[in-house]
Write a protein that holds these residues in place. Sequence first.
Motif, PDB file in Angstrom:
ATOM      1  N   GLY A 193      44.881  71.998  47.686  1.00  0.00           N
ATOM      2  CA  GLY A 193      44.915  70.683  48.321  1.00  0.00           C
ATOM      3  C   GLY A 193      45.556  70.710  49.701  1.00  0.00           C
ATOM      4  N   GLN A 194      46.454  71.659  49.934  1.00  0.00           N
ATOM      5  CA  GLN A 194      47.091  71.767  51.249  1.00  0.00           C
ATOM      6  C   GLN A 194      46.080  72.214  52.299  1.00  0.00           C
ATOM      7  OE1 GLN A 194      50.591  71.136  52.021  1.00  0.00           O
ATOM      8  NE2 GLN A 194      50.147  69.983  50.172  1.00  0.00           N
ATOM      9  N   ALA A 239      43.768  69.216  52.887  1.00  0.00           N
ATOM     10  CA  ALA A 239      44.364  68.165  53.717  1.00  0.00           C
ATOM     11  C   ALA A 239      44.349  68.592  55.183  1.00  0.00           C
ATOM     12  CB  ALA A 239      45.787  67.879  53.253  1.00  0.00           C
ATOM     13  N   ALA A 248      40.833  68.248  56.427  1.00  0.00           N
ATOM     14  CA  ALA A 248      40.434  66.850  56.619  1.00  0.00           C
ATOM     15  C   ALA A 248      41.081  66.254  57.868  1.00  0.00           C
ATOM     16  CB  ALA A 248      40.803  66.024  55.386  1.00  0.00           C
ATOM     17  N   LEU A 249      42.231  66.807  58.268  1.00  0.00           N
ATOM     18  CA  LEU A 249      42.898  66.332  59.488  1.00  0.00           C
ATOM     19  C   LEU A 249      42.427  67.106  60.714  1.00  0.00           C
ATOM     20  CD1 LEU A 249      46.526  65.920  58.078  1.00  0.00           C
ATOM     21  CD2 LEU A 249      45.020  64.064  58.826  1.00  0.00           C
ATOM     22  N   LEU A 300      42.920  70.124  61.566  1.00  0.00           N
ATOM     23  CA  LEU A 300      43.818  71.139  62.134  1.00  0.00           C
ATOM     24  C   LEU A 300      43.030  72.436  62.318  1.00  0.00           C
ATOM     25  CD1 LEU A 300      47.132  70.670  60.082  1.00  0.00           C
ATOM     26  CD2 LEU A 300      46.537  69.715  62.305  1.00  0.00           C
ATOM     27  N   ARG A 315      46.539  76.634  63.501  1.00  0.00           N
ATOM     28  CA  ARG A 315      47.573  75.622  63.273  1.00  0.00           C
ATOM     29  C   ARG A 315      47.798  75.429  61.769  1.00  0.00           C
ATOM     30  NH1 ARG A 315      51.958  74.078  65.780  1.00  0.00           N
ATOM     31  NH2 ARG A 315      52.756  72.351  64.573  1.00  0.00           N
ATOM     32  N   VAL A 346      51.196  74.687  58.214  1.00  0.00           N
ATOM     33  CA  VAL A 346      51.031  74.194  56.841  1.00  0.00           C
ATOM     34  C   VAL A 346      51.204  75.300  55.794  1.00  0.00           C
ATOM     35  CG1 VAL A 346      49.454  73.055  55.223  1.00  0.00           C
ATOM     36  CG2 VAL A 346      49.506  72.339  57.626  1.00  0.00           C
ATOM     37  N   GLN A 354      55.095  77.171  53.772  1.00  0.00           N
ATOM     38  CA  GLN A 354      55.244  76.986  52.323  1.00  0.00           C
ATOM     39  C   GLN A 354      55.190  78.317  51.586  1.00  0.00           C
ATOM     40  OE1 GLN A 354      53.127  73.502  50.543  1.00  0.00           O
ATOM     41  NE2 GLN A 354      52.173  73.360  52.559  1.00  0.00           N
ATOM     42  N   PHE A 370      61.670  72.408  48.711  1.00  0.00           N
ATOM     43  CA  PHE A 370      60.927  71.135  48.704  1.00  0.00           C
ATOM     44  C   PHE A 370      61.348  70.280  47.525  1.00  0.00           C
ATOM     45  CE2 PHE A 370      57.673  74.421  50.031  1.00  0.00           C
ATOM     46  CZ  PHE A 370      58.164  74.477  51.316  1.00  0.00           C
ATOM     47  N   MET A 384      40.025  61.541  55.104  1.00  0.00           N
ATOM     48  CA  MET A 384      39.969  61.533  53.641  1.00  0.00           C
ATOM     49  C   MET A 384      41.354  61.349  53.041  1.00  0.00           C
ATOM     50  SD  MET A 384      37.825  64.113  51.273  1.00  0.00           S
ATOM     51  CE  MET A 384      37.751  63.970  49.498  1.00  0.00           C
ATOM     52  N   PHE A 407      43.211  61.811  49.290  1.00  0.00           N
ATOM     53  CA  PHE A 407      42.930  62.559  48.061  1.00  0.00           C
ATOM     54  C   PHE A 407      43.619  61.944  46.853  1.00  0.00           C
ATOM     55  CE2 PHE A 407      42.691  65.374  51.686  1.00  0.00           C
ATOM     56  CZ  PHE A 407      41.571  66.152  51.445  1.00  0.00           C
ATOM     57  N   ASN A 429      48.172  65.301  48.531  1.00  0.00           N
ATOM     58  CA  ASN A 429      48.170  66.493  49.384  1.00  0.00           C
ATOM     59  C   ASN A 429      48.994  66.313  50.651  1.00  0.00           C
ATOM     60  OD1 ASN A 429      46.449  67.392  47.457  1.00  0.00           O
ATOM     61  ND2 ASN A 429      44.622  67.408  48.725  1.00  0.00           N
ATOM     62  N   LEU A 430      50.120  65.631  50.525  1.00  0.00           N
ATOM     63  CA  LEU A 430      51.049  65.570  51.662  1.00  0.00           C
ATOM     64  C   LEU A 430      51.626  66.960  51.883  1.00  0.00           C
ATOM     65  CD1 LEU A 430      52.953  62.254  50.911  1.00  0.00           C
ATOM     66  CD2 LEU A 430      51.154  62.643  52.609  1.00  0.00           C
ATOM     67  N   PHE A 431      52.071  67.220  53.114  1.00  0.00           N
ATOM     68  CA  PHE A 431      52.695  68.512  53.405  1.00  0.00           C
ATOM     69  C   PHE A 431      54.158  68.431  52.965  1.00  0.00           C
ATOM     70  CE2 PHE A 431      49.438  68.197  56.960  1.00  0.00           C
ATOM     71  CZ  PHE A 431      48.478  68.879  56.242  1.00  0.00           C
ATOM     72  N   PRO A 432      54.523  69.152  51.887  1.00  0.00           N
ATOM     73  CA  PRO A 432      55.825  68.914  51.260  1.00  0.00           C
ATOM     74  C   PRO A 432      57.012  69.393  52.097  1.00  0.00           C
ATOM     75  CG  PRO A 432      54.723  70.771  50.219  1.00  0.00           C
ATOM     76  CD  PRO A 432      53.736  70.176  51.187  1.00  0.00           C
ATOM     77  N   HIS A 433      56.743  70.314  53.028  1.00  0.00           N
ATOM     78  CA  HIS A 433      57.846  70.877  53.819  1.00  0.00           C
ATOM     79  C   HIS A 433      58.101  70.085  55.087  1.00  0.00           C
ATOM     80  CE1 HIS A 433      54.055  72.362  55.223  1.00  0.00           C
ATOM     81  NE2 HIS A 433      54.599  72.851  56.316  1.00  0.00           N
ATOM     82  N   MET A 434      57.310  69.041  55.319  1.00  0.00           N
ATOM     83  CA  MET A 434      57.495  68.226  56.520  1.00  0.00           C
ATOM     84  C   MET A 434      58.040  66.851  56.125  1.00  0.00           C
ATOM     85  SD  MET A 434      53.904  68.759  58.512  1.00  0.00           S
ATOM     86  CE  MET A 434      53.171  70.363  58.809  1.00  0.00           C
ATOM     87  N   ARG A 479      56.580  63.677  60.303  1.00  0.00           N
ATOM     88  CA  ARG A 479      55.850  64.854  60.761  1.00  0.00           C
ATOM     89  C   ARG A 479      54.455  64.924  60.122  1.00  0.00           C
ATOM     90  NH1 ARG A 479      55.909  67.414  65.302  1.00  0.00           N
ATOM     91  NH2 ARG A 479      54.584  69.236  65.053  1.00  0.00           N
ATOM     92  N   GLU A 529      51.622  65.320  62.946  1.00  0.00           N
ATOM     93  CA  GLU A 529      51.130  66.700  63.110  1.00  0.00           C
ATOM     94  C   GLU A 529      49.719  66.756  63.707  1.00  0.00           C
ATOM     95  OE1 GLU A 529      52.390  69.732  62.808  1.00  0.00           O
ATOM     96  OE2 GLU A 529      50.456  70.732  63.041  1.00  0.00           O
ATOM     97  N   ALA A 530      48.788  66.078  63.068  1.00  0.00           N
ATOM     98  CA  ALA A 530      47.397  66.160  63.544  1.00  0.00           C
ATOM     99  C   ALA A 530      47.180  65.403  64.864  1.00  0.00           C
ATOM    100  CB  ALA A 530      46.440  65.677  62.460  1.00  0.00           C
ATOM    101  N   ARG A 586      48.644  58.656  57.070  1.00  0.00           N
ATOM    102  CA  ARG A 586      48.370  59.921  57.752  1.00  0.00           C
ATOM    103  C   ARG A 586      46.899  60.031  58.141  1.00  0.00           C
ATOM    104  NH1 ARG A 586      49.181  65.697  54.727  1.00  0.00           N
ATOM    105  NH2 ARG A 586      47.482  64.851  53.449  1.00  0.00           N
ATOM    106  N   ALA A 587      46.019  59.629  57.212  1.00  0.00           N
ATOM    107  CA  ALA A 587      44.588  59.702  57.511  1.00  0.00           C
ATOM    108  C   ALA A 587      44.212  58.687  58.596  1.00  0.00           C
ATOM    109  CB  ALA A 587      43.777  59.459  56.235  1.00  0.00           C
TER     110      ALA A 587
END
Lengths: 222, 263
Positions: free
Chosen positions: A121-122, A125, A128-129, A131, A135, A140, A144, A222, B103, B105, B109-114, B118, B122-123, B171-172
């Motif tokens: 999913g990472q 995502a 979908a953005l 990137l 990048r 991302v 992790q 996390f 999209m 989900f 599917n968030l970026f857990p380390h940010m 952020r 980011e995008a 975010r989207a």
Amino acid sequence: MTPKPIFDWQFAWHILPQLLSALTVTVEAVVFGMAMALVLGLAWALLRRSPRKLISRPISLVVEVIRSTPLLIQLYFLYFVLPEAGITLSPLATGIIGLGIHYSSYTAEVYRAGIEAVPRGQWEAAWALSLSPARTWRAVILPQAIPRVVPVLGNYFIAMFKDTPLLAAITVAELLKTAKIIGAAEFRYLEPLTLIGALFLVISLLASQVVGFLERRYGTSF
Amino acid sequence: MEPHSSLPSATRPTVTMRGVVKRYGKLEVLSGLDLDIACGEKLALIGPSGSGKSTLLRILMGLEDIDAGTIEAFGKPMWTATPNGAAAAPKPELARLRRRFGMVFQHFNLFPHMTVMRNLTEAPIHVLGMPEGEATQRARELLSGVGLADKADARPAQLSGGQKQRVAIARAVAMAPEVMLFDEVTSALDPEVVGEVLDVLRELARTSGMTMLLVTHEMGFAREFSDRVVFMDGGKVIESGPPEQVFEAPAEDRTREFLSRVL
């Protein structure tokens, strides 16, 4: 007449400074060797995931060959064959390169496991953005993947430390080589070999503590 | 329902799918699907699980290839038919089209380390080239819009499921897509927080001109949210029409049967 003690403490004390200075050579080999293994292993791991088979296949083969042949043979190869190719390096530099290349085949696997542990999913995502692939890796995936594997990389650091006596075979004046030189000169092997064994033990145990700390620190990220 | 005759875009749908076939191994998930999506339309996709609704969204997002058929988006080909099946448009062209889709989900599917901030910037910064100050400012507005202005510095792990999904929506939206795809966005949520996410979607549908495709099992919400409901089964569109019509007087037996089971 009192019998001479089996372990001569005075002699041990006398040779300690020489062994400690050899220890700095060992540490230098491990620090630079590991730095190289960390960078090179990451490069292998990324290249192996390349969608271009012309890149990923040969890299996989190279890594497999490195991992499946003994470090000692690789060291000899570098030490005797590189000069024939016109590349002359100091024994220590040769040793660092040998350790770095050899352990990069292990760290590559460790990174791979870390990368694969990042949920799909990472990637989706990031896609979908919009990137870019670069990048996505940098911002991302790797942030992790790498913290997860820091403790495992730490264990390879210790393993490499314990492999440094092999550098004696290519005349690097690290701990074992120095102990052998002292032994040959003084006709006493017990003290120098015991001392370097103790040094390896103490440093390995300390390093294990650090790895344990890293495990607690990053195990629950996390 | 009033046809979009007043809109210039009505002459050309935003997305056109024709005869789309998608297989996973031997399993055919889409079996010659036809669908037109008009600009600004709010579309709810309903149907039994395994009917291909999520796959349809993933294909539009470029997360899945198709095996046959054609897809056009914004008047440009994404997939064209060839004798050997479907061929994708060149990668740069697909990348340009991808930016116009967004999209959300099922599992966020968030970026857990940010931080939340952020995640939102980011995008816009690294894809759109927006200056950081502007991206941050915009992210703050979007976060207030979803009721999470105070969570900018939090990590995703500190948020509830409903809050995570609201962040994911923000975010989207931050990328200002023209078509937004919502893939079962409330299915992973505890029942008591579903409402807060639906509120955000409702608000978004009301205030933005975005085209929205919503795959959902919340029939009540599908009805209230959408201009048009598309019922899918067996990898095809069985029936589509205004919500009142599809829900109250479905033309097809399979639709009726499905609705009798879920309503």
